[in-house]
Design a protein around this motif. Structure first.
Motif, mmCIF file in Angstrom:
data_model
loop_
_atom_site.group_PDB
_atom_site.id
_atom_site.type_symbol
_atom_site.label_atom_id
_atom_site.label_comp_id
_atom_site.label_asym_id
_atom_site.label_seq_id
_atom_site.Cartn_x
_atom_site.Cartn_y
_atom_site.Cartn_z
ATOM 1 N N PRO A 3 -10.863 -1.606 -3.564
ATOM 2 C CA PRO A 3 -10.220 -0.382 -4.576
ATOM 3 C C PRO A 3 -8.822 -0.218 -3.813
ATOM 4 O O PRO A 3 -8.086 0.067 -4.531
ATOM 5 C CB PRO A 3 -11.341 0.751 -4.501
ATOM 6 C CG PRO A 3 -12.539 0.326 -3.848
ATOM 7 C CD PRO A 3 -12.271 -1.083 -3.128
ATOM 8 N N LEU A 4 -8.640 -0.273 -2.318
ATOM 9 C CA LEU A 4 -7.447 0.226 -1.886
ATOM 10 C C LEU A 4 -6.461 -1.044 -2.274
ATOM 11 O O LEU A 4 -5.260 -0.530 -2.676
ATOM 12 C CB LEU A 4 -7.491 0.105 -0.458
ATOM 13 C CG LEU A 4 -8.365 1.307 -0.006
ATOM 14 C CD1 LEU A 4 -8.319 1.334 1.569
ATOM 15 C CD2 LEU A 4 -7.498 2.645 -0.221
ATOM 16 N N VAL A 5 -6.900 -2.161 -2.237
ATOM 17 C CA VAL A 5 -5.911 -3.246 -2.759
ATOM 18 C C VAL A 5 -5.377 -2.953 -4.155
ATOM 19 O O VAL A 5 -4.268 -3.322 -4.605
ATOM 20 C CB VAL A 5 -6.712 -4.551 -2.446
ATOM 21 C CG1 VAL A 5 -5.673 -5.677 -2.947
ATOM 22 C CG2 VAL A 5 -7.243 -4.980 -0.855
ATOM 23 N N ALA A 6 -6.633 -2.745 -5.189
ATOM 24 C CA ALA A 6 -6.444 -2.349 -6.484
ATOM 25 C C ALA A 6 -5.039 -1.240 -6.550
ATOM 26 O O ALA A 6 -4.380 -1.524 -7.210
ATOM 27 C CB ALA A 6 -7.482 -2.372 -7.188
ATOM 28 N N ILE A 7 -5.436 -0.453 -5.742
ATOM 29 C CA ILE A 7 -4.358 0.909 -5.879
ATOM 30 C C ILE A 7 -2.867 0.266 -5.493
ATOM 31 O O ILE A 7 -2.065 0.699 -6.257
ATOM 32 C CB ILE A 7 -4.899 1.770 -5.163
ATOM 33 C CG1 ILE A 7 -6.052 2.471 -5.614
ATOM 34 C CG2 ILE A 7 -3.576 3.126 -4.901
ATOM 35 C CD1 ILE A 7 -6.857 3.507 -4.599
ATOM 36 N N LEU A 8 -3.021 -0.367 -4.472
ATOM 37 C CA LEU A 8 -1.668 -0.918 -3.863
ATOM 38 C C LEU A 8 -1.119 -1.708 -4.871
ATOM 39 O O LEU A 8 0.125 -1.527 -5.202
ATOM 40 C CB LEU A 8 -1.994 -1.634 -2.624
ATOM 41 C CG LEU A 8 -0.534 -1.997 -1.629
ATOM 42 C CD1 LEU A 8 -0.251 -0.386 -0.976
ATOM 43 C CD2 LEU A 8 -1.072 -2.975 -0.752
ATOM 44 N N LEU A 9 -1.761 -2.656 -5.536
ATOM 45 C CA LEU A 9 -1.101 -3.673 -6.580
ATOM 46 C C LEU A 9 -0.651 -2.841 -7.746
ATOM 47 O O LEU A 9 0.313 -3.170 -8.298
ATOM 48 C CB LEU A 9 -2.339 -4.688 -7.177
ATOM 49 C CG LEU A 9 -2.424 -5.698 -6.057
ATOM 50 C CD1 LEU A 9 -3.724 -6.456 -6.380
ATOM 51 C CD2 LEU A 9 -1.183 -6.553 -6.017
ATOM 52 N N GLY A 10 -1.360 -1.669 -8.093
ATOM 53 C CA GLY A 10 -0.968 -0.831 -9.134
ATOM 54 C C GLY A 10 0.154 -0.382 -8.961
ATOM 55 O O GLY A 10 1.053 -0.301 -9.967
ATOM 56 N N PHE A 11 0.629 0.259 -7.780
ATOM 57 C CA PHE A 11 1.771 0.777 -7.480
ATOM 58 C C PHE A 11 3.030 -0.385 -7.343
ATOM 59 O O PHE A 11 4.047 -0.034 -8.184
ATOM 60 C CB PHE A 11 1.858 1.411 -6.167
ATOM 61 C CG PHE A 11 1.150 2.926 -6.303
ATOM 62 C CD1 PHE A 11 1.880 4.002 -6.908
ATOM 63 C CD2 PHE A 11 -0.045 3.191 -5.648
ATOM 64 C CE1 PHE A 11 1.358 5.371 -6.934
ATOM 65 C CE2 PHE A 11 -0.501 4.709 -5.784
ATOM 66 C CZ PHE A 11 0.230 5.616 -6.406
ATOM 67 N N VAL A 12 2.608 -1.386 -6.854
ATOM 68 C CA VAL A 12 3.578 -2.442 -6.877
ATOM 69 C C VAL A 12 3.938 -2.923 -8.376
ATOM 70 O O VAL A 12 5.134 -3.104 -8.734
ATOM 71 C CB VAL A 12 3.001 -3.507 -6.341
ATOM 72 C CG1 VAL A 12 4.012 -4.941 -6.451
ATOM 73 C CG2 VAL A 12 2.946 -3.335 -4.693
ATOM 74 N N VAL A 13 3.065 -3.153 -9.183
ATOM 75 C CA VAL A 13 3.311 -3.455 -10.852
ATOM 76 C C VAL A 13 3.903 -2.467 -11.315
ATOM 77 O O VAL A 13 5.200 -2.697 -12.068
ATOM 78 C CB VAL A 13 2.108 -3.776 -11.447
ATOM 79 C CG1 VAL A 13 2.055 -3.917 -12.956
ATOM 80 C CG2 VAL A 13 1.278 -4.969 -10.732
ATOM 81 N N THR A 44 -3.208 -0.700 -14.470
ATOM 82 C CA THR A 44 -3.107 -1.740 -13.438
ATOM 83 C C THR A 44 -4.239 -1.690 -12.635
ATOM 84 O O THR A 44 -5.191 -2.677 -12.302
ATOM 85 C CB THR A 44 -1.793 -1.906 -12.457
ATOM 86 O OG1 THR A 44 -0.622 -1.545 -13.159
ATOM 87 C CG2 THR A 44 -1.821 -3.367 -12.021
ATOM 88 N N VAL A 45 -4.602 -0.317 -11.956
ATOM 89 C CA VAL A 45 -5.774 -0.284 -11.040
ATOM 90 C C VAL A 45 -6.968 -0.528 -11.874
ATOM 91 O O VAL A 45 -7.811 -1.354 -11.160
ATOM 92 C CB VAL A 45 -5.655 1.216 -10.733
ATOM 93 C CG1 VAL A 45 -7.190 1.637 -9.968
ATOM 94 C CG2 VAL A 45 -4.797 1.510 -9.633
#
Lengths: 491, 353
Positions: free
Chosen positions: B2-12, B314-315
């Protein structure tokens, strides 16, 4: 591991479920990539990356589940993917029919090229599958558990075809877990256990007992020890029951049967003759159209599964993964699926997990479930141990009637022994047992009486000396009782 | 994960911001200030998180039974209607009676409204995704009618809204000099309660069994139909609690368009928490904080507050599709079963001898 198959021979690959037989053959047929090792065909090293490669080499495979298109004709199914086409891509129907006829004549595979596959019996459909492979130029034919869907007579017919093929110089790899078949059809036998070859032998040099020991890794009791049945009052009665299948066709057609306390009634039949629907109707999982089901003198035709459970019905379902266990839940939860909301496993709505665990620990021990402990998820167990969990649960509910559907399907020999012994013990303890199995050997070795189901009806109920493999086989194929009686005398 | 998903969400979302010509770093700085460091920002973030906790639990409970409750938004409306009606129409009760009564009314309305699609599924096989979406629209129109023209409108107001609830029905403030209300405590209590319900009670066992393998549950005597109705009622009740809590704790009245898509964000919260009640807490706080900080970010940097929707979307995508994440990160899955062929001679068919 090593395996060498010679031309002109039937090579039986024997092993329990999960021994790696099918995986190995899927590698040979190009469905799975091997991690290491090499394969030589006709002396030359070959790379098989796909079934196309395998077919190109002359390797054909008949899967356990047929890959046919039911509404198409035999000829269409055989040529599918390699059609002889005339100009503009029009299929040459006459040429393909002729080819199919020639092939079936040459190998003694009687099939009508114009028949629709959906109208054919399973045995004939299998012939179509073999024809398909031969049409593609197969010289090495792999048959994966080919007899699991056949009657004894159809099995004998298949053996003749297989012998005919090898007489022509082809090679056949015959994957099976049935010892009797190996002894009668194989030229060479390779026994596998846990992904390794443990023996390579011939029928002349070995006995069924030897093979069983090699397969399992220890001596196995091939026969079930049981004394004569002492039947009491009928506990399960099915009267004039009619049930529809999922396509709303009549699958059980006015069927009646009766199982008495202290006896095992075996229900024999080729799969797809209404067994599944009958079992589900008795368990309360499928509505009935007409008729009655009576359990321990209580009518339960319309009762919920739970009411039947409480009325004394234990049910070992045929499809373990779909209905028997919840793979994601621990063993302990699976062992109380029917009882989780009753004392001692719950107080009010609060579950008493310590009791659930203790209960599980006890059953794991008494039913010899090979597991790390009560908290291990059921999905991590082998098929045999999962089935032991189901059996333990159903028997620990204290049933008076046990309905066991395909109780040893996908189960290792060691567990089969154990489950069979449990069933006989329960019979001796006074349970009424309805055993539904498509493995005729299982029915023959366990049942006190045998009912043969054909097209949703009981074709005959046989007792004592009447119980005879050939007679049952004919009844399974739809022969009338009087015809069978006549042949039965002769055989 | 989930943390990776959040990070990717912010990046996108950051890339999207950059494409529009704004500075993503500045935007995220604004978001952070608005969510945490400004005056009252932190307590406001907590306030914004409360409905997400209830709604996240609502959707997650449905997931555990294998049911996808997209109707949390509609159930939220019904809960708010129930809560606000009891809040303004009954007078003279002490707070200890009035507040629980209003909350129970909200739960009951949400439970009935959630139980309905459960019943439709159990009885007629109507898919809950379809029925809950449709029931959302009915809920919006119903509250529109009740508040604009119907019996719940405020006759003394020119704007369409309900009357204010009595002070005795208002949730008390629990933190001086802020708007932080008792709802936070209720949310913190709801999490262990739902965890206990799912993991330790017979009701929860039924829910999990039906969610994991309905056929096996049914064949061992669990009534799948009854469980579906029950779980949808529980889910709807939690969503209704969220609605009542918003009315009683924050707004003290109800306008016709009350939710800002809370019920849909809740799906993301539940997914992010992987339907684990404890996981709902941090997931709800993330969404509450983002929601709270977005306004300040927009003021400060002119980046639209809708940017957080990109993060959320994205998340959801990355949480719901772990395969994509693994592929992106080149995390190769270890094959479950690998065949061992040890000797190099291998498998072969030798020529005829």
């Amino acid at each position: 591991m090593d395996l060498t198959v010679e031309w002109g021979q039937v090579h039986a690959l024997l092993g329990e479920n999960g021994a790696g037989k099918s995986t190995l053959m899927n590698v040979v047929y190009g469905l799975i990539r091997a991690d290491s090792g090499e394969m030589r065909f006709d002396g030359a090293q070959v790379q098989v990356h796909s079934p196309q490669d395998a077919i190109g080499l002359g390797i054909g495979m008949v899967h356990q589940h047929f890959m046919l298109i039911p509404p198409l004709t035999v000829a269409d199914n055989v040529i599918l993917g390699q059609e002889t086409a005339r100009a503009a891509g029009v299929i040459d129907g006459r040429a393909s029919r002729r080819t199919v006829r020639e092939l079936s004549h040459r190998y003694g595979l009687q099939v009508d090229p114009d028949a629709r596959v959906q109208d054919l019996s399973v045995g004939v459909q299998q012939r179509v599958e073999i024809l398909k492979a031969l049409y593609r130029g197969a010289r090495l034919l792999i048959l994966d558990e080919p007899t699991s869907v056949l009657t004894p007579q159809e099995t004998e017919g298949l053996f003749q075809i297989v012998r005919g093929l090898t007489a022509e110089g082809s090679a056949v790899i015959f994957i099976t877990h049935k010892l009797g078949e190996v002894m009668s059809v194989a030229d060479r036998i390779t026994v596998m256990r846990r992904g390794k070859v443990v023996a390579s032998t011939t029928p002349a040099e070995s006995s069924p007992a030897d093979l069983a020991r090699l397969m399992v890794g220890r001596p196995v009791l091939l026969r079930v020890d049981k004394g004569p049945a002492q039947p009491g009052l009928p506990l399960l009665q099915v009267d004039e029951l009619s049930v529809l299948d999922d396509r709303r066709q009549l699958a059980v057609d006015g069927l009646s049967l009766e199982v008495r306390a202290g006896e095992i009634l075996g229900l024999a039949g080729v799969e797809g003759n209404g067994q599944v629907e009958l079992v589900e109707a008795i368990a309360g999982l499928r509505p009935t159209r007409s008729g009655r089901v009576t359990l321990c003198d209580r009518e339960v035709t319309a009762a919920s599964p739970r009411r039947r459970l409480r009325a004394g019905l234990g049910h070992i379902p045929a499809d373990r993964h779909r209905m028997g266990v919840i793979l994601e839940l621990p063993i302990s939860d699976n062992l109380v699926l029917g009882d989780f909301d009753r004392p001692p496993f719950a107080r009010g709505i609060v579950r008493l997990l310590a009791q659930v665990r203790d209960h599980a620990a006890q059953l794991i021990k008494s039913f010899d479930v090979r597991a790390e402990g009560p908290q291990q998820v059921a999905g991590a167990l082998s098929g045999g141990n999962q089935q032991k969990v189901v059996v333990a649960r159903e028997l620990s509910n204290g049933p008076r009637v046990l309905m066991a559907a395909q109780p040893t399907r996908g189960v290792d020999v060691g567990s089969i022994e154990f489950i069979h012994r449990q069933i006989v013990e329960q019979r001796d303890a006074g349970l009424a047992v309805l055993l539904v199995s498509s493995e005729l050997d299982e029915v023959l070795s366990l049942a006190d009486r045998v009912a043969v189901i054909y097209r949703g009806q009981i074709a005959a109920v046989l007792e004592g000396d009447e119980i005879d493999r050939d007679r049952i086989g004919l009844l399974m194929a739809g022969a009338k009782t009087d015809e069978v009686a006549a042949t039965g005398e002769g055989g | 994960m989930p943390l990776v998903a959040i990070l990717l969400g912010f990046v996108v979302a950051g890339v999207a911001v950059a494409i529009t010509g704004a500075d993503p770093i500045q935007a995220y700085l604004g978001l952070f200030q608005g969510a945490f460091t400004n005056k009252h920002a932190f307590t406001e973030s907590l306030i914004a998180s409360v409905p997400y906790v209830f709604l996240g639990l609502a959707v997650a409970t449905g997931f555990r039974a294998g049911l996808f409750n997209i109707g949390a938004d509609g159930q939220f409306y019904l809960g708010a209607l129930g809560g606000v009606f009891v809040g303004f129409s009954i007078h003279g009760l002490p707070g200890v009676v009035h507040i629980p009564l209003a909350i129970l009314a909200g739960i009951a309305c949400g439970a009935v409204y959630g139980g309905l699609p459960g019943f439709l599924k159990a009885r007629f096989g109507a898919h809950e995704v379809i029925t809950t979406i449709m029931l959302n629209y009915i809920a919006y129109s119903l509250s529109d009618y009740l508040i604009n023209r119907g019996p719940l409108g405020d006759p003394h107001s020119s704007a369409p809204k309900t009357p204010f609830i009595d002070p005795s029905a208002q949730l008390p403030i629990i933190f001086a000099d802020s708007r932080l209300h008792l709802g936070l405590v209720l949310a913190l209590l709801a999490v262990p309660l739902i965890w206990f319900l799912i993991e330790r009670t017979t009701i929860g066992f039924r829910i999990r069994a039906v969610g994991l393998n309905p056929e096996a549950a049914r064949s061992s005597g669990i009534s799948v139909a009854r469980t579906m109705v029950l779980v949808m009622a529980i889910s709807g009740g939690l969503a209704g609690l969220a609605g009542a809590d918003e009315v009683l704790g924050v707004s003290h009245f109800m306008p016709p368009s009350f939710s800002i898509g809370y019920g849909f964000d809740a799906i993301a919260v539940a997914l992010l928490a992987r339907s684990n009640p404890w996981g709902i807490l941090p997931a709800a706080f993330l969404f509450g904080a983002m929601r709270n900080g977005a306004g300040f970010m927009q003021l400060q940097t002119q980046v639209s507050a809708d940017m957080i929707s990109i993060v959320q979307a994205t998340v959801i995508m990355f949480v719901a599709a772990p395969v994509i994440v693994r592929w992106l990160l080149r995390l190769r899955e270890v094959p479950a079963e690998s065949l061992q062929i040890t000797q190099p001679e291998g498998v072969g068919a030798a020529p005829k001898t």
